[in-house]
Design a protein around this motif. Structure first.
Motif, PDB file in Angstrom:
ATOM      1  N   HIS A 167       0.810  -1.226   0.000  1.00 16.91           N
ATOM      2  CA  HIS A 167       0.000   0.000   0.000  1.00 16.91           C
ATOM      3  C   HIS A 167       0.842   1.275   0.000  1.00 16.91           C
ATOM      4  CE1 HIS A 167      -2.347  -2.930   2.675  1.00 16.91           C
ATOM      5  NE2 HIS A 167      -2.988  -2.914   1.516  1.00 16.91           N
TER       6      HIS A 167
ATOM      7  N   ASP B 203       2.068   4.279   1.737  1.00 17.80           N
ATOM      8  CA  ASP B 203       2.487   4.553   3.131  1.00 17.80           C
ATOM      9  C   ASP B 203       3.295   3.396   3.735  1.00 17.80           C
ATOM     10  OD1 ASP B 203       0.804   2.740   4.636  1.00 17.80           O
ATOM     11  OD2 ASP B 203      -0.681   4.288   5.036  1.00 17.80           O
ATOM     12  N   ASP B 204       3.125   2.155   3.240  1.00 19.13           N
ATOM     13  CA  ASP B 204       3.874   1.021   3.818  1.00 19.13           C
ATOM     14  C   ASP B 204       5.383   1.243   3.734  1.00 19.13           C
ATOM     15  OD1 ASP B 204       1.519  -0.339   4.304  1.00 19.13           O
ATOM     16  OD2 ASP B 204       1.699  -1.668   2.563  1.00 19.13           O
TER      17      ASP B 204
ATOM     18  N   HIS C  41      -0.200  -7.175   3.167  1.00 23.32           N
ATOM     19  CA  HIS C  41       1.249  -7.062   3.434  1.00 23.32           C
ATOM     20  C   HIS C  41       1.927  -8.412   3.205  1.00 23.32           C
ATOM     21  CE1 HIS C  41       0.544  -3.490   6.434  1.00 23.32           C
ATOM     22  NE2 HIS C  41       0.251  -3.182   5.178  1.00 23.32           N
TER      23      HIS C  41
HETATM   24 ZN    ZN Z   1      -0.357  -1.335   4.494  1.00 23.42          ZN
END
Ligand code: ZN
Length: 282
Positions: A32, A34-35, A148
């Motif tokens: 994603h 921001d990860d 994730h």
């Molecule tokens: Zn994430």
């Protein structure tokens, strides 16, 4: 009291090997927007500062990342990708790639793996940084997001063996001219078994906080300052430097005798030079 009991207790966390090596190119692969800024922002900042070419590959566009039903999914993904581009700029990361797989329901399919092989054979990183797909639980309060784990699994499967094997997804070579690529190092973050520490400086953590601060649609980064610095100091203490980030290292040199790495000569960061290792990184 016995003599033994008067000795200082060892730290709960065992020492980590200092990884002072700077790759020529590094690609972060995550689910994603921001990860990457939690997983590796300070390390990307440190690498880029020392000449590394860096990229971030998002497997999904993050369009499920809101509880507000009035925001259309397409609008949310546009906002989040813009946030990721601004965040990357704080780190000096030159490239942000988004594969646009569905957010929230990502699976480690052959289609996802092929897309990642295409990215690896195009970007051709010396190092890949991703999450630990085996990390399911963190403490009592967090179950790792399935996206994730799926993104990390697909990434590692793409690194080995598919990106390096000409017979894997042969259409990529035949139709797109994408030659096989061997990634040398993989850093796995969010791991319960870290074994190395990458040194970072205060300016790298400031860059990480600036990057995190761009993800305004997701969270307020200001309260994270103390936590980010404390974690970096705690990790640094395990490796004999002031601040660092921990990962599990894989060295994929095909010949075990060639495995190892050499840090640049001692520089202003006070990172000591390290001789070539002759270890058996298995
Ligand atoms: Zn994430």
């Amino acid at each position: 009291m016995s003599e033994e009991s008067q000795e200082p207790k060892p730290d709960r966390d065992p020492p980590l090997e200092l990884f002072g090596y700077v790759p020529k190119s590094a690609l972060v692969v995550v689910a994603h927007p921001d990860d990457a800024d939690f997983l590796a922002a300070s390390v990307l900042s440190a690498f880029v500062r020392r000449g590394c070419r860096a990229g971030i590959c998002l497997v999904t566009d993050g369009d499920a990342g809101s509880d507000d039903p009035t925001i259309p999914r397409g609008e949310l993904s546009r906002v989040r990708l813009a946030e990721q581009h601004r965040a990357a700029a704080h780190l000096g990361v030159q490239e942000v790639i988004c594969l646009n797989h569905p957010d929230g329901t990502l699976q480690n399919t052959l289609e996802v793996r092929r897309d990642l092989v295409r990215v690896l054979r195009t970007f051709r990183p010396e190092m890949v940084i991703t999450m630990d797909p085996t990390s399911r639980f963190f403490g009592r309060g967090y179950i790792n997001h399935p996206d994730h784990r799926a993104a990390a699994d697909a990434c590692l499967d793409a690194v080995f063996p598919s990106a390096r094997d000409a017979r894997a997804f042969p259409e990529l070579l035949a139709e797109e001219g994408l030659e096989p690529h061997k990634t040398r190092f993989v850093l796995v973050g969010s791991s319960r078994e870290p074994d190395i520490a990458v040194p970072v400086l205060e300016e790298d953590l400031e860059n990480q906080l600036a990057a995190l601060g761009e993800h305004r649609s997701q969270f307020d980064a200001a309260p994270m300052r103390d936590w980010i610095f404390e974690e970096a100091r705690r990790c640094g203490a395990r490796a004999g430097v002031s601040m660092a980030e921990s990962y599990r290292l894989f060295d994929l040199a095909p010949d075990p005798s060639q495995r190892g790495y050499e840090a640049p000569p001692e520089d202003a960061e006070g990172v000591p030079p390290r001789g070539r290792r002759s270890s058996n990184w298995g």
